[in-house]
Design a protein around this motif. Sequence first.
Motif, short mmCIF file in Angstrom:
data_model
loop_
_atom_site.label_atom_id
_atom_site.label_comp_id
_atom_site.label_asym_id
_atom_site.label_seq_id
_atom_site.Cartn_x
_atom_site.Cartn_y
_atom_site.Cartn_z
N GLY A 46 0.61 -1.23 -0.08
CA GLY A 46 -0.03 -0.18 0.04
C GLY A 46 0.95 1.15 0.00
O GLY A 46 0.48 2.31 -0.29
N LEU A 47 2.12 1.02 0.22
CA LEU A 47 2.88 2.42 0.18
C LEU A 47 2.94 3.17 -1.08
O LEU A 47 3.26 4.27 -1.08
N SER A 48 2.53 2.42 -2.15
CA SER A 48 2.93 3.01 -3.38
C SER A 48 1.90 4.01 -3.52
O SER A 48 1.73 5.08 -4.45
N LYS A 49 0.70 4.01 -2.65
CA LYS A 49 -0.51 4.91 -2.60
C LYS A 49 -0.15 6.30 -1.93
O LYS A 49 -0.91 7.35 -2.09
N LEU A 50 0.82 6.41 -1.13
CA LEU A 50 1.16 7.45 -0.29
C LEU A 50 1.88 8.46 -1.16
O LEU A 50 2.70 7.98 -2.11
N PRO A 51 1.83 9.70 -0.82
CA PRO A 51 2.75 10.63 -1.58
C PRO A 51 4.21 10.37 -1.54
O PRO A 51 4.59 9.81 -0.17
N ALA A 52 4.93 10.69 -2.49
CA ALA A 52 6.27 9.98 -2.50
C ALA A 52 6.97 10.76 -1.13
O ALA A 52 8.07 9.79 -0.78
N ALA A 53 6.90 11.86 -0.75
CA ALA A 53 7.60 12.36 0.18
C ALA A 53 7.38 11.49 1.64
O ALA A 53 8.25 11.58 2.33
N LYS A 54 6.08 11.00 1.70
CA LYS A 54 6.06 10.17 3.15
C LYS A 54 6.26 8.82 3.08
O LYS A 54 6.22 8.08 4.08
N ARG A 55 6.37 8.28 1.73
CA ARG A 55 6.90 6.96 1.61
C ARG A 55 8.18 6.37 2.59
O ARG A 55 8.06 5.15 3.34
N PRO A 56 9.31 7.16 2.52
CA PRO A 56 10.50 6.63 3.18
C PRO A 56 10.23 6.19 4.31
O PRO A 56 10.57 5.12 5.20
N HIS A 57 9.59 7.23 5.27
CA HIS A 57 9.56 7.30 6.49
C HIS A 57 8.26 5.98 6.83
O HIS A 57 8.52 5.30 8.04
N ALA A 58 7.33 5.94 6.12
CA ALA A 58 6.01 4.88 6.41
C ALA A 58 7.01 3.46 6.22
O ALA A 58 6.97 2.63 6.94
N GLY A 59 7.73 3.56 5.20
CA GLY A 59 8.51 2.26 5.02
C GLY A 59 9.24 1.93 6.13
O GLY A 59 9.27 0.66 6.42
N GLN A 60 9.90 2.88 6.34
CA GLN A 60 10.92 2.46 7.67
C GLN A 60 10.07 1.84 8.85
O GLN A 60 10.40 0.87 9.62
N ALA A 61 8.95 2.70 9.32
CA ALA A 61 8.18 2.07 10.37
C ALA A 61 7.64 0.82 10.00
O ALA A 61 7.80 -0.25 11.09
N LEU A 62 7.30 0.52 8.91
CA LEU A 62 6.78 -0.96 8.58
C LEU A 62 7.71 -1.87 8.62
O LEU A 62 7.69 -3.09 9.35
N ASN A 63 9.20 -1.42 8.16
CA ASN A 63 10.09 -2.56 8.25
C ASN A 63 10.79 -2.78 9.97
O ASN A 63 10.82 -4.12 10.25
N GLN A 64 10.32 -1.75 10.66
CA GLN A 64 10.84 -2.04 11.67
C GLN A 64 9.87 -2.69 12.63
O GLN A 64 10.13 -3.74 13.61
N ALA A 65 8.45 -2.64 12.38
CA ALA A 65 7.46 -3.58 12.86
C ALA A 65 7.73 -4.87 12.52
O ALA A 65 7.44 -5.79 13.35
#
Length: 341
Positions: A46-65
């Motif tokens: 679902g990350l692809s649906k986020l605005p590009a600026a938010k993707r890295p941070h959200a991706g990092q949070a998911l990887n940590q989870a």
Amino acid sequence: METDAEQIRSEFESELLRTANSQALKDLRNRYLSRKNGRLSLALRGLSKLPAAKRPHAGQALNQARQRIETLLAERQQDLETHESSQQQSGDPLDLTLPGRRLLIGQAHPLTQVRHQVESVFRELGYRIETGPEIETDFHNFEALNMPEGHPARDLQDTFFTEGGYLLRTHTSPVQVRTMMSRKPPIRMVAIGRVFRRDSDISHSPMFHQVEGLAVDERVTFADLKGTIAAFCQRVFSPDTKIRLRPSYFPFVEPGAEFDISCALCSGSGCPTCKRSGWIEMGGAGMVHPAVFRAVGYDPGTVSGFAFGLGIDRIAMLKLGINDIRLLFENDLRFLRQFPQ
Ligand code: FA5
């Protein structure tokens, strides 16, 4: 998406607390981590649906989870395994009322049992147990026993020859020779052991066992021989066993005889085992031939002696009711266990 990661993790943790066994843990792992439709995989896609600026941070949070979930799953797996194995053990407590496990205790082979009995009877009669080699010289097996080369009696004992002019002894009589050559009279000895002949059928084996007896002194008579054989047979079979001697020829005795015992199975009235004769052939015997005394360095003018030899396997067959000698050498435990000590 960051909230998603938080939420996924916290829901996972509360579900984790409720997993009661390994199977439940496996299901939980699939629900969160399965590549196809695990919650984390779907969130990553679902990350692809986020605005590009938010993707890295959200991706990092998911990887940590994801890392956290994997660590927690591994820890829980270990806990459950320890718990399950201790449950298994405590679910099978020691029951002191159960009957004990029977240990398989070995027993002597029927032939060894008979051999021990024969030895103990002769010890009681004052005889000493002697031994000799199974690989013999021609001298001890034949020559010194009054069977020089070419003597027809050699053919009666079809011989196995080994390299270097040795042979497998065909009878226990060579032990007589060895004993007389190493000791002076008086002698009372028995030798029990394996002997070998090219011979095989229901009552003959290429390897069998004999017991040899020898008594040498100043006035040993044929009556002593008869009395000794009777005492031996009555102790090994039964006190009412009768014996009979029939004239026979062995080059190393003179006079020579074969001796029979009354059939232990039919008490002499006749049965298939004794071929309806009431008698069973046991072995050979006689007074030691002067030529044998001379061969071992004794003076036949001053000493006399008797000797006898019989098959241990035949004694075992008669005592234990075995009708085929080969059964004794097949090492079949079902057969051997029928003869406890
Ligand atoms: C002899 O071997 C003489 N040495 C016995 C002897 C000793 C005679 C001292 C006189 C003085 P014979 O070959 O008969 O004798 O064998 C003796 C016994 O061994 C037989 O009566 C029989 O019980 C047993 N026997 C012979 N051949 C076999 C065989 N192939 N398998 C099992 N038992 C056998």
